[in-house]
Design a protein around this motif. Sequence first.
Motif, short mmCIF file in Angstrom:
data_model
loop_
_atom_site.label_atom_id
_atom_site.label_comp_id
_atom_site.label_asym_id
_atom_site.label_seq_id
_atom_site.Cartn_x
_atom_site.Cartn_y
_atom_site.Cartn_z
N ALA A 31 2.68 -9.96 -8.20
CA ALA A 31 2.65 -9.12 -7.01
C ALA A 31 1.52 -9.60 -6.11
N TYR B 245 -1.10 -8.74 -2.69
CA TYR B 245 -1.72 -7.60 -2.02
C TYR B 245 -1.08 -7.37 -0.67
N SER B 246 -0.65 -6.16 -0.44
CA SER B 246 -0.14 -5.79 0.87
C SER B 246 -0.76 -4.43 1.21
N ARG C 266 -0.13 -2.49 3.46
CA ARG C 266 0.89 -1.48 3.81
C ARG C 266 1.44 -0.82 2.56
N GLU C 267 1.73 -1.64 1.56
CA GLU C 267 2.27 -1.07 0.31
C GLU C 267 1.23 -0.21 -0.39
N VAL C 268 -0.01 -0.71 -0.39
CA VAL C 268 -1.07 0.04 -1.07
C VAL C 268 -1.28 1.39 -0.36
N ALA D 120 0.88 3.02 1.41
CA ALA D 120 2.06 3.87 1.21
C ALA D 120 2.02 4.52 -0.17
N ARG D 121 1.52 3.78 -1.17
CA ARG D 121 1.48 4.35 -2.52
C ARG D 121 0.59 5.58 -2.60
N ASP E 116 -5.73 1.88 -6.02
CA ASP E 116 -4.68 1.01 -6.54
C ASP E 116 -5.20 0.16 -7.70
#
Length: 820
Positions: A2, A4-5, A7-9, A11-12, A731
């Motif tokens: 995976a 690092y993004s 945006r994803e972090v 969003a989580r 995260d």
Amino acid sequence: DAEYSFREVEARWAGYWEAARTYAPLEDGRERRTVVDMFPYPSGDLHMGHAEAFAMGDVKARHWMQQGYDVLHPIGWDSFGLPAENAAIKRNAHPAEWTYANIQTQKNSFQRYGIAVDWDRELHTSDPEYYRWTQWLFQQFYKRGLAYRKDSPVNWCPQDQTVLANEQVVDGACERCGAEVTKRTLNQWYFKITEYADALLDDMAQLEGCWPERVLAMQRNWIGRSTGAHVDFQVDADGPVVTVFTTRPDTLFGATFMVVAADSQLALDLVTEDRRAELEVYREDLKKVSEIERQATDRTKTGVDLGRTAVNPLTGQSLPIWASDYVLADYGTGAIMAVPAHDQRDLDFARAMDLPVRMVVDTGEEDPAVSGVATAGEGILVNSGELDGLTSTDAIARAIEILEAKGTGRGTTNYRLRDWLLSRQRFWGTPIPVVHCEDCGEVLVPEEQLPVTLPTDLKGEQLAPKGQSPLAAANAWVTVDCPDCGKPARRDSDTMDTFVDSSWYVLRYASPRDDTAVFDAQAVADWMPVDQYVGGVEHAILHLLYARFFTKALHDMGLVPFTEPFTALLNQGQVLNGGKAMSKSLGNGVDLGEQLDTFGVDAVRLTMVFASPPEDDVDWADVAPAAAGRFLARAWRLARDVRAGGAPVRADLSAAEATALRSATHKTIAESSKLLDEGKFNVVIAKTMELVNATRKEIDNGAGAADPAVREAAEAVAKLLSLFSPYTAEDMWVMLGHPPSVVRSGWPEVDESLLVEDTVTAVVQVKGKVRDTLEVPADISEADLEAAARASEKVQRFIGDAEIVKVIVRAPKLVNLVIR
Ligand code: ANZ
Ligand code: ZN
């Protein structure tokens, strides 16, 4: 793997902390700490300035959470005020619409920004449940004689149709709209802050070292205590007595004329008929000049001779009386004795009007009558009758004694501080809970009828000021039965300065939903005073002074057990762009939302804190949020790799190397603790960066991500980052196999044994002369150290063919080789 993004972090974790109430106080008996950021005014969305200020406050709050304190970190909105009203007039709406819509916008942004606040304590000063207590407090002040009304000349903005405080007048113009300010007489409400002038000064001893020195200096200066004397001058034979305030009664023999404030009643009372017209013209012109301009030392001196004289009580001499703008009506007594030899403004005036100059203090400098430069320092008295030969200090005391004996003067203390004018002729503020009755006068609205709420049916033009508060025109609202006698009466139609709302909001955070009391006494005693207050230096004077005044008054009413509201104060710097404050006119504004979209919340927050010490400005043109993002990705990958595991590539990797990483981790933690306490947040980030690099190097060297030393380091990085970059840190923490939240995971214990310096510098001498230095393990044996010394190339070069006859070894620092 995976990647690092941000945006994803983000969003989580979006919404997680609010739902889990991660940042709510625990109230389980542990030691408490309170961190408060000056609450925002909901003028629009969050901007870069908020982003910086709240990032700093959050470091403090999160650090204390990590350390296991019970932390109160609340937020609220300073939601009354002019901009809402002006927007409402423009849009034909009620100010509440604009205000609460903005609050929602800002709140969403704050939540996105990940500030560790307890949203359950959110408050709005414009809510009736809040301003009910602002009104209640006003009434307590009133009952104690600390709130009163008086007629007074006020600064008037003809554009905004409202009264302005002195500090809202900048260069003679309204701070908000730029219109030229004029003067008016109005009956206004005041808080008697002057009663607390001494306490406000003296209690600063408690703040010394915990507040920025420049803020203390500004407060001291604003209160402006000076000691001196009141001296009475008899005007002509049958005239009134004019009393002057002077800090230099020692210079009485040098007084050659008197000056009264041209805009004072006294000037009108004194002026002879043949000079009245001239004075009136002068007064008209004066209305356009600001107080600051009036006092400027380089201002050309002007004035009107009032045609009268008064007698100097020490010399018996008659002095002419002038009116001028350089004497202020509301400082001291509004009248001075002019001593041109020792006061530059008096000297400039004397030269302009051709009045005599008499030197009475010899300071060793040139005679001011010749040089044109007044000598303001201390010296020896001359030309002063019985004061001759005394030092200034002794002469001041002696002059006061003589005046007191004669009954024509007395020692006194004077303050620059004025009472706080709190009434505003505007709509969007806390209504003043008073009814005016023809028979009963001022009557407090009975407590059980509070709050006096604002009408909700006014909008647009109805809110426009018309020289009086728009409330005065709202007949249904303003007409009321007198609470005392029942006859028709009128509500007070002024509203309070919003500084009143913000003078006590911090206390309300202790029990924000209490509808039985202004605050819960126990909760206030438990949480307050605020351990760390954070906000801009623009509030260095008024807000802080008013909040301090409120606290002292509440203390004297027995409502709070302390006298200072903020134990420690941090003034965060500004965010600049290209070395200048961001502004519409310069077009150098940076949009926070865009920065967050481009770089992510964590990178922006990290950049804010990393750029400089918290109290210094951040120039956004000089920072690199993209680099901050790359660093966060590097940090995050440590946790990812630890999770993935992986056996060591080099099983032979020495235990010493793992120990070196462990010691780097523990040193980072130990140093960070110290740096955080010292407020050097930016350096903590630099240390965290080094630790991330050291950990990666260790993995790359072949230790493998499963190495416990690597895991320990990655966990420390997550904890450290939880102070600055909450999404990434959370995260990482969860990837490392822990339940959220990292900010509550506890500050790592430092293993002191790992802090010991692991290498030392050993010196190698040949025949007593230093020939080489060696980095060696601190616990090196004598034999190993001797071997290392003998192996040194430099040493061998010096020895050559010679014979070593003796070796002295003092491990780990010294080897001396004796040769023949
Ligand atoms: C005579 C004198 C002689 C003064 C001398 C100074 C030097 P601070 O220290 O700021 O309190 N003053 C008094 N009332 C004033 C007013 N309303 N407007 C303008 N100036 C005023 O300043 C006190 C001094 O400021 C007073 O002492 C007075 O001038 C002047 F060698 O009196 B002195
Ligand atoms: Zn009445």
